[in-house]
Design an enzyme around this catalytic site. Structure first.
Site, PDB file in Angstrom:
ATOM      1  N   ASP A 112      16.650  65.166  61.555  1.00  0.00           N
ATOM      2  CA  ASP A 112      16.688  64.106  62.569  1.00  0.00           C
ATOM      3  C   ASP A 112      18.113  63.761  62.989  1.00  0.00           C
ATOM      4  O   ASP A 112      18.304  62.972  63.914  1.00  0.00           O
ATOM      5  CB  ASP A 112      15.993  62.855  62.014  1.00  0.00           C
TER       6      ASP A 112
ATOM      7  N   SER B 153      13.872  57.535  68.102  1.00  0.00           N
ATOM      8  CA  SER B 153      12.899  58.610  67.929  1.00  0.00           C
ATOM      9  C   SER B 153      11.498  58.043  68.129  1.00  0.00           C
ATOM     10  O   SER B 153      11.168  56.978  67.596  1.00  0.00           O
ATOM     11  CB  SER B 153      13.009  59.206  66.519  1.00  0.00           C
TER      12      SER B 153
ATOM     13  N   GLN C 140      10.862  67.063  68.656  1.00  0.00           N
ATOM     14  CA  GLN C 140      10.964  65.609  68.698  1.00  0.00           C
ATOM     15  C   GLN C 140      10.960  65.123  70.137  1.00  0.00           C
ATOM     16  O   GLN C 140      11.541  65.760  71.020  1.00  0.00           O
ATOM     17  CB  GLN C 140      12.252  65.140  68.014  1.00  0.00           C
TER      18      GLN C 140
END
Length: 287
Positions: free
Chosen positions: A203, A227, A277
């Site tokens: 991430d 996110s 993502q």
């Protein structure tokens, strides 16, 4: 082992409260919200502790609310199914009586099958690139202030960009980047821990890839970034304390959302994991 990695391993070592119930803490580093990779890593730890003899092969997560780093996070695991080959788990992270995160994870027993993979990009090995310490010494005064503050903090994952121009310029470039990553110490031999550390690290730079097309940075005060969801597929066993090439791109952004994807290769060229993502990228309105 660096102090930052030692702290990461500590927060990944969840406290069992009851069957299927775990408690995790956050590092007290002054962040206003919990880092998304931390919640992904802790949730995968919780799920992995309810499965025996099978490794995670995929996870799909949604971020529902901003996490509060000042209070513990409770992880509740639902053992949805244990089949002949696969085990399925659902994990919900809870703070202040509300779900802040949900994740589905699937585990698969080891099997053989047809094999193929895409080729790894042709890039310099990490030894030919400047270390983070060398980057700090040479470039710390040339990068924007938010990037400078980020580089100065010790982190559990070392990142060596293949191309430094992204950090030195606000020019609009193609939305892709290549970075070598690895943990800053030895992690031992538990494969599940290596998966959880990689889930945490996946991430770090992924959403930033979309901003390269606009000459912007994740620390831009005029942007609201978060996110929205995150997915990881684990293809082969690997070590997160050895160098992995993280190749990332962003095929699309619009409607205040950006989509990014990544592939991770060992230095020998084995494709070991893939990520995807979607994140919120919203221009802040002037007050």
């Amino acid at each position: 082992m660096s102090a930052a990695l030692d702290e990461l391993l500590s927060i990944l070592d969840l406290e069992p409260l009851e069957r299927n119930l775990y408690r995790g803490l956050s590092p007290q580093v002054g962040w206003q919200r919990v880092f998304g990779g931390q919640v992904i890593g802790q949730a995968l730890v919780a799920a992995s502790r309810t499965v025996e003899g099978r490794a995670a092969h995929s996870l799909h997560a949604y971020f529902l609310r901003a996490g509060d780093p000042a209070v513990p996070i409770i992880y509740e695991v639902d053992r949805i199914r244990d089949g002949g080959s696969f085990s399925t788990r659902r994990v919900v992270a809870i703070q202040h009586g509300h779900a802040i995160f949900s994740m589905g994870a699937s585990f698969h027993k080891e099997e053989e099958g047809l094999e193929h993979q895409m080729a790894m990009p042709d890039v310099p090995p990490p030894e030919d690139l400047p270390s983070e310490a060398e980057l700090k010494e040479k470039l710390i005064e040339r990068v924007p202030a938010p990037v400078k503050a980020y580089w100065q903090a010790e982190r559990p994952i070392e990142i060596r960009p293949v191309d430094l121009s992204r950090y030195l310029s606000r020019d609009e470039q193609g939305p892709s980047q290549l970075v070598w990553i690895k943990a800053t110490g030895t992690l031992g031999d538990d494969p599940a821990l290596h998966q959880c550390v990689l889930a945490y690290a996946s991430d770090f730079t992924l959403l930033d890839t979309a901003l390269i097309a606009h000459g912007r940075f994740v620390f831009d005060p005029n942007l609201m970034l978060a996110s929205l969801d995150h997915a990881v597929w684990f293809h082969e066993p690997f070590r997160a304390d050895e160098w992995l090439l993280y190749a990332q791109d962003s095929p699309s952004s619009g409607a205040s959302r950006a989509f990014c994807r990544g592939t991770l290769f060992t230095r020998e060229g084995r494709l070991v994991a893939s990520t995807a993502q979607e994140g919120l990228v919203r221009e802040r309105k002037p007050k």
